[in-house]
Design an enzyme around this catalytic site. Structure first.
Site, PDB file in Angstrom:
ATOM      1  N   SER A  23       0.930  -1.171   0.129  1.00 54.43           N
ATOM      2  CA  SER A  23      -0.066  -0.015  -0.207  1.00 54.43           C
ATOM      3  C   SER A  23       0.839   1.299   0.044  1.00 54.43           C
ATOM      4  O   SER A  23       0.428   2.264  -0.450  1.00 54.43           O
ATOM      5  CB  SER A  23      -1.058  -0.199   1.397  1.00 54.43           C
ATOM      6  OG  SER A  23      -0.202   0.208   2.375  1.00 54.43           O
ATOM      7  N   VAL A 282      -8.154  -7.059   2.459  1.00 49.49           N
ATOM      8  CA  VAL A 282      -9.269  -6.154   1.891  1.00 49.49           C
ATOM      9  C   VAL A 282      -8.161  -5.405   0.510  1.00 49.49           C
ATOM     10  O   VAL A 282      -7.254  -4.751   1.312  1.00 49.49           O
ATOM     11  CB  VAL A 282     -10.061  -5.277   2.697  1.00 49.49           C
ATOM     12  CG1 VAL A 282     -10.760  -4.292   2.020  1.00 49.49           C
ATOM     13  CG2 VAL A 282     -10.793  -6.272   3.559  1.00 49.49           C
ATOM     14  N   ASN A 418     -11.949  43.297   4.567  1.00 49.97           N
ATOM     15  CA  ASN A 418     -11.192  42.528   3.576  1.00 49.97           C
ATOM     16  C   ASN A 418     -11.173  41.058   4.398  1.00 49.97           C
ATOM     17  O   ASN A 418     -11.097  40.849   5.560  1.00 49.97           O
ATOM     18  CB  ASN A 418      -9.859  43.137   3.434  1.00 49.97           C
ATOM     19  CG  ASN A 418     -10.131  44.071   2.278  1.00 49.97           C
ATOM     20  OD1 ASN A 418     -11.033  44.201   1.545  1.00 49.97           O
ATOM     21  ND2 ASN A 418      -9.365  45.011   2.633  1.00 49.97           N
ATOM     22  N   ASP A 517      -8.009  38.237  16.841  1.00 47.51           N
ATOM     23  CA  ASP A 517      -7.112  38.986  16.303  1.00 47.51           C
ATOM     24  C   ASP A 517      -5.904  39.648  17.306  1.00 47.51           C
ATOM     25  O   ASP A 517      -4.657  39.824  16.931  1.00 47.51           O
ATOM     26  CB  ASP A 517      -7.765  39.990  15.573  1.00 47.51           C
ATOM     27  CG  ASP A 517      -8.674  40.877  15.896  1.00 47.51           C
ATOM     28  OD1 ASP A 517      -8.695  40.922  17.077  1.00 47.51           O
ATOM     29  OD2 ASP A 517      -9.390  41.587  15.341  1.00 47.51           O
ATOM     30  N   GLY A 545     -10.833  49.113  15.686  1.00 42.67           N
ATOM     31  CA  GLY A 545     -11.151  48.897  17.086  1.00 42.67           C
ATOM     32  C   GLY A 545      -9.921  49.319  17.954  1.00 42.67           C
ATOM     33  O   GLY A 545      -8.822  49.265  17.345  1.00 42.67           O
ATOM     34  N   CYS A 586     -14.816  53.894  27.671  1.00 41.25           N
ATOM     35  CA  CYS A 586     -13.612  52.781  27.290  1.00 41.25           C
ATOM     36  C   CYS A 586     -12.690  53.376  26.414  1.00 41.25           C
ATOM     37  O   CYS A 586     -12.811  54.500  25.728  1.00 41.25           O
ATOM     38  CB  CYS A 586     -14.457  51.540  26.311  1.00 41.25           C
ATOM     39  SG  CYS A 586     -15.675  50.779  27.125  1.00 41.25           S
TER      40      CYS A 586
END
Length: 722
Positions: A23, A282, A418, A517, A545, A586
């Protein structure tokens, strides 16, 4: 046209001993036969191929349309230790005449069987060059000793894994004669899963059996502990009978102890049991379809820990025969058992699961590499092999003159606008990058990711890059253990509770890692940037951000619910502007690209943005870029907004210093250079004296998102060498 280094065809003798080694050898034989302008192929068949009790498997070689030059009956029956030794001796007596007639330039020998040892010994003593397939691996039985003995006799080595390559180098083999190609059988099996498998299942298991609802069992004797391996086999059959699922049982190989194992099968009535189908052989094409769609494979065959991982089929590995083999996460080990209970419990745990596909042992391109390797062999070189004392190469790359491949990762960056896919080398070089607009719907996005990854993986072959895995950087909260995006940012629509790992792993047959990320940016710094070698540091990403990642004691911090390092949502003012998260004050509400764009629009609406030297076209959208440009040209209001944003970011950094006490803070992203001086001023004014010694730098990485996604793959594969 590609040419051999020699002025004539290379005479290659491939000797196959049993169904298992064929094989692996068959794909190479097909490749050699297809390039008849370069090679002459001679096939020698010996060992259990020629025994009726083991299926007369030489017939499958004839069915594959190979001309068998010589059939050698080399097996002395008895299936005990003495019979194995006598079989080696009989092969050594018969082989010299065959090799004298064939006069091959090179003999290809596979693996670790006693027949293969006889082949290698004969060829070495008759000054015939030997190419050994699958050397350097570790399995934990007498096979190890035989495999390593063949390695010392062989002149050239084709190995399947990085670990095996390192073992060969440690065994003082010449690095220039080692090829890391992958397992040849993977060239066939990676394209086999989607073939017509229903008919194959019905042929071997019955009309009423469905995919994922049957078991494949393949167990061999362990020649160093025959009594124990027979006991384990008996317990396995008991557990399979109790588990009550349709099971295909293959007869064991011809090693010492196999006769006793067959007796155990017959004693338990396996051949006549309604739930069992017992077969001697087999065909490989059908066997891989059976294991690809099985609910589980059980036994101690190397196929279970090697080939089956390519399909993600659950495997239960029994006993010690494969101890030391590299395995995927689909393999559950049962090292020892006194009763059937452990094995039965393992069946309940594994049966019916589906694991990510693994490419530890190959990527489907082994045969082209091997053929190229064969063509590079110079028959004018001295036959006497040389050894390298001590191991001389530390490099992680394959320094083979004739087939230099770059270890690489596929990096995916999912942004709000993107979608980018890149091939990234181990050194952080972006070899190839593809960019498309990020679709708005989940289905279109997944389809495009898979399409771009497949395209990049195909291109990697042309660029001589070996892809080790796929790393994905995405916005939102991510469970990296499961490869699932839990909650998305508002910038990426329809991106919550998304399993990214499974569809990509299934399509590419590669391991897949996923992370936030901000975390990826920190990993990029740790591997390629300012954070290299730094024990404790924090990365702040300033872009659309605000995000970040925390490295503590050289490790990335995820937190108990994967919410660590949401640095953009550190609150610096209780009554500050509203943030996209729903809170107020924030850092992100002050210092992000979106926040600066908001302030720029306010100034523009009040005719307070533009100064001499600036203009904004009617169709142009006012952005943070215009605010920064205005500040540079002397707009005091714009400059004050930037200072406020930088101060908010600086206060956030002070909070980080007082919480984590890192030695380094890295500002990354398009806004970093505009904030760094203000951030340093705030630290001097607000931080505790003991925290003020921190280094604050701007990242020097051109593309931290893609490099970080690549780091997910490259860091893992460096730690667990494939």
């Amino acid at each position: 046209m590609e040419k051999n280094r020699n002025n004539r065809k290379l005479r290659v003798c491939v000797a196959t001993c049993n169904r298992a080694d064929y094989s692996k050898l068959a794909p190479i034989m097909f490749g050699i036969k297809a390039e008849s302008e370069f090679f002459e192929l001679e096939v020698v068949v010996l060992g259990s191929h020629l025994i009726d009790d083991y299926g007369n498997t030489y017939r499958m070689i004839e069915q594959d349309d190979f001309d068998i030059h010589t059939r050698l009956h080399t097996i002395v029956r008895g299936e005990d230790e003495a019979a194995m030794v006598e079989s080696v001796g009989l092969a050594l007596v018969k082989l010299p005449d065959v090799l004298n007639r064939l006069k091959p330039d090179i003999m290809i020998v596979h693996g670790d069987r006693f027949d293969a040892l006889a082949l290698a010994t004969s060829a070495a003593l008759m000054n015939i060059r030997i190419l050994h397939i699958e050397g350097g691996e570790v399995s934990g039985t007498i096979d190890d000793s035989i495999r390593h003995a063949i390695t010392k006799l062989a002149h050239y080595h084709v190995c399947c894994t990085r670990s095996a390559e390192q073992h060969l180098i440690s065994m003082c083999e010449d690095h220039d004669r080692i090829l890391l190609a992958g397992c040849p059988s993977y060239d066939k099996l990676l394209s086999a899963k989607n073939k017509d498998y229903i008919g194959v299942i019905r042929i071997w298991l019955g009309e009423d059996v469905k995919p994922r609802d049957y078991i494949v069992a393949l167990q061999h004797p362990v020649t160093t502990d025959i009594k124990h391996s027979i006991k384990m086999f008996e317990l396995t059959l008991d557990a399979l009978i109790s588990f009550n699922k349709r099971t295909l049982v293959l007869f064991p190989n011809i090693d010492a102890g196999s006769k006793e194992m067959v007796r155990v099968m017959r004693k338990k009535g396996i051949e006549h049991h309604p739930n069992f189908r017992a077969v001697k052989h087999v065909p490989f094409d059908q066997f891989i379809l059976l294991v690809a769609h099985a609910g589980c494979m059980i036994g101690n065959s190397s196929c279970g820990v090697r080939e089956v991982g390519a399909f993600g089929t659950p495997v239960i590995n029994l006993g010690t025969r494969q101890t030391g083999r590299e395995t995927g996460e689909n393999v559950l080990h049962v090292r020892d058992a006194d009763t059937q209970d452990k094995i039965l419990q393992a069946l309940h745990l594994q049966f019916g699961k589906q694991y990510p596909c693994s490419k530890i042992y190959g990527d489907g391109n082994a045969v082209p590499r091997i053929l190229k390797f064969l063509k590079s062999i110079d028959l004018k070189e001295p036959l006497q092999k040389k050894f390298c004392f001590p191991p001389v190469k530390e490099s992680i790359s394959q320094d083979i003159d004739h087939i230099m491949e770059t270890q690489s990762a596929l990096a995916v960056d999912l942004g709000g606008t993107n979608l980018r896919v890149a091939i990234v080398s181990m050194k952080g070089e972006i070899v190839k990058k593809i960019t498309q607009l990020n679709p708005k719907t989940f289905e279109d996005r997944i389809e495009l990711i898979v399409k771009m990854c497949v395209e990049a993986a195909s291109e990697a072959v042309n660029l001589n890059c070996r892809i080790l895995g796929v790393g994905i950087s995405t916005g939102g909260r991510v469970n990296p253990r499961e490869g699932i995006v839990l909650h998305s940012t508002k910038l990426i629509q329809e991106w919550s509770s998304v399993d990214l790992r499974t569809p990509i792993s299934d399509s590419l047959h590669l391991p897949v890692w996923v992370d936030n990320d901000g975390n990826c940016a920190a990993l990029a710094e740790r591997k390629f940037g300012h954070g290299k070698g730094v024990e404790n540091f924090v990365t702040l990403v300033t872009g659309t951000g605000i995000g970040g990642g925390i490295i503590h004691q050289h490790e990335l911090i995820h937190g108990s619910s994967f919410c660590a390092a949401e640095l953009g949502h550190i609150v610096v003012s209780l009554d500050g502007p509203e943030c996209l998260c729903g809170g107020r004050g924030c850092i992100e509400a002050y210092a992000s690209g979106i926040a600066l764009q908001r302030e720029a629009k306010k100034l523009h609406d009040e005719d307070l943005l533009l100064v001499e030297g600036m203009s904004v076209k009617k169709e142009e959208v006012v952005s943070a870029v215009h605010l920064i440009q205005a500040a540079k040209l002397g707009n005091t209001k714009a400059d004050n907004i930037l200072r406020t944003a930088g101060t908010a970011l600086g206060l956030g950094v002070v909070n980080i210093l007082h919480t984590m006490n890192p030695s380094l803070v890295i500002l990354s992203g398009v806004l970093a250079s505009h904030y760094i001086n203000t951030v340093k001023d705030v630290i001097c004014r607000q931080a505790l004296p003991s925290a003020q010694a921190v280094d604050v730098v701007v990242s020097n990485l051109a593309d931290p998102a893609l490099l970080g996604a690549a780091s997910l793959v490259l860091d893992y594969t460096t730690r667990r060498i494939y």
